[in-house]
Design a protein around this motif. Sequence first.
Motif, mmCIF file in Angstrom:
data_model
loop_
_atom_site.group_PDB
_atom_site.id
_atom_site.type_symbol
_atom_site.label_atom_id
_atom_site.label_comp_id
_atom_site.label_asym_id
_atom_site.label_seq_id
_atom_site.Cartn_x
_atom_site.Cartn_y
_atom_site.Cartn_z
ATOM 1 N N TRP A 17 -70.224 48.447 51.492
ATOM 2 C CA TRP A 17 -70.318 49.690 50.734
ATOM 3 C C TRP A 17 -71.445 50.515 51.321
ATOM 4 O O TRP A 17 -72.386 49.948 51.873
ATOM 5 C CB TRP A 17 -70.608 49.411 49.254
ATOM 6 N N GLY A 44 -68.193 39.477 41.126
ATOM 7 C CA GLY A 44 -69.035 40.052 42.177
ATOM 8 C C GLY A 44 -68.831 39.427 43.545
ATOM 9 O O GLY A 44 -69.470 39.839 44.512
ATOM 10 N N GLY A 46 -66.278 39.620 45.467
ATOM 11 C CA GLY A 46 -65.502 40.447 46.408
ATOM 12 C C GLY A 46 -63.994 40.467 46.169
ATOM 13 O O GLY A 46 -63.249 40.987 47.005
ATOM 14 N N LYS A 47 -63.530 39.965 45.030
ATOM 15 C CA LYS A 47 -62.080 39.886 44.786
ATOM 16 C C LYS A 47 -61.439 41.281 44.768
ATOM 17 O O LYS A 47 -60.446 41.522 45.451
ATOM 18 C CB LYS A 47 -61.799 39.151 43.453
ATOM 19 N N SER A 48 -62.016 42.181 43.975
ATOM 20 C CA SER A 48 -61.430 43.528 43.895
ATOM 21 C C SER A 48 -61.554 44.264 45.226
ATOM 22 O O SER A 48 -60.667 45.029 45.604
ATOM 23 C CB SER A 48 -62.107 44.342 42.788
ATOM 24 N N THR A 49 -62.648 44.021 45.941
ATOM 25 C CA THR A 49 -62.827 44.656 47.251
ATOM 26 C C THR A 49 -61.746 44.175 48.218
ATOM 27 O O THR A 49 -61.141 44.976 48.944
ATOM 28 C CB THR A 49 -64.229 44.330 47.820
HETATM 29 P P1 ADP Z 1 -65.238 40.958 42.000
HETATM 30 O O1 ADP Z 1 -63.962 41.725 41.894
HETATM 31 O O2 ADP Z 1 -65.080 39.600 42.604
HETATM 32 O O3 ADP Z 1 -65.966 40.881 40.695
HETATM 33 P P2 ADP Z 1 -66.104 43.228 43.617
HETATM 34 O O4 ADP Z 1 -65.166 43.226 44.767
HETATM 35 O O5 ADP Z 1 -65.876 44.212 42.539
HETATM 36 O O6 ADP Z 1 -66.197 41.734 43.016
HETATM 37 O O7 ADP Z 1 -67.579 43.448 44.166
HETATM 38 C C1 ADP Z 1 -68.081 42.823 45.339
HETATM 39 C C2 ADP Z 1 -69.458 43.376 45.653
HETATM 40 O O8 ADP Z 1 -69.359 44.751 45.972
HETATM 41 C C3 ADP Z 1 -70.449 43.277 44.483
HETATM 42 O O9 ADP Z 1 -71.719 42.995 45.022
HETATM 43 C C4 ADP Z 1 -70.394 44.656 43.875
HETATM 44 O O10 ADP Z 1 -71.603 44.981 43.240
HETATM 45 C C5 ADP Z 1 -70.180 45.527 45.095
HETATM 46 N N1 ADP Z 1 -69.449 46.759 44.753
HETATM 47 C C6 ADP Z 1 -68.248 46.842 44.105
HETATM 48 N N2 ADP Z 1 -67.860 48.128 43.969
HETATM 49 C C7 ADP Z 1 -68.839 48.893 44.540
HETATM 50 C C8 ADP Z 1 -69.035 50.305 44.751
HETATM 51 N N3 ADP Z 1 -68.119 51.202 44.338
HETATM 52 N N4 ADP Z 1 -70.173 50.702 45.370
HETATM 53 C C9 ADP Z 1 -71.090 49.810 45.805
HETATM 54 N N5 ADP Z 1 -70.971 48.467 45.663
HETATM 55 C C10 ADP Z 1 -69.864 48.005 45.041
#
Ligand code: ADP
Length: 241
Positions: A17, A44, A46-49
């Motif tokens: 990010w 946190g 990275g699943k959604s990412t």
């Molecule tokens: P999960 O879905 O497993 O809970 P995410 O994929 O949402 O995890 O997040 C992975 C990492 O990326 C975390 O450290 C989160 O804080 C960071 N993150 C998620 N969305 C954003 C964003 N829009 N901007 C900056 N960092 C982000």
Amino acid sequence: MTQPASAVRLRDVTFRWKRGPRALDIAMLDIAAGERVFVHGPSGCGKSTLLALVAGVLSPTTGDMQVLGQSLSGMTSGGRDRFRAEHLGVIFQTFNLLPFLSITDNVRLGYDFSHQRRARVTAAQGGAEGAIARLLAQLGLAPDMRGRAVSALSIGQQQRVAVARALIGGPDLVIADEPTSALDAGARDRFLDLLLGECDAAGSTLLFVSHDLGLAEHFDRSIDLAQLNHASARDEDMACM
Ligand code: ADP
Ligand code: MG
């Protein structure tokens, strides 16, 4: 299109990010066409990412990423949008429905921008209207509700609309981000039966994310993203809180 042997293929993919730590670092991930894969890991990690990268909503910082045999890394963001509309059914954590459209119109959006999915629903018994009605009935949304704006629905009902929109027309790849988090145990099992049944019937590959490990047994394979993602191992205190 003919499905390639590999539905998802990542090689040395990283994502960072703009102002954050490296969120993903995956050396290798292969998902076969038709496979039903469960991805789990703590909040946190990275699943959604990962799902956003596979869906082409985000683009990797480095590395090679192929979905359904096509390289997403080489596409423009408009190209990735068209690719997603044509081939993917996505259930977002926040549903992303259009609030003032009816249930039926929201579901229609699932195939309106896809030649392949539109052809499938048109060819279905009873045509597109029949395909929508059948799916909504299976999801427990009564016929007299179908003209109602989705903003007037409960969270659980909105989620079912999001699921119908993702599954209509049997997309090649279905992606679901924590789709069971708002459901009680009975509704969760019915939902999983429907999702897996529809993916089987259409031959769709399924990539399903949840932190609820109890669901893993319903899938062909499970992946612990905290293990696979080297970024979360290295930046553990930052990324996995
Ligand atoms: P999960 O879905 O497993 O809970 P995410 O994929 O949402 O995890 O997040 C992975 C990492 O990326 C975390 O450290 C989160 O804080 C960071 N993150 C998620 N969305 C954003 C964003 N829009 N901007 C900056 N960092 C982000
Ligand atoms: Mg998430």
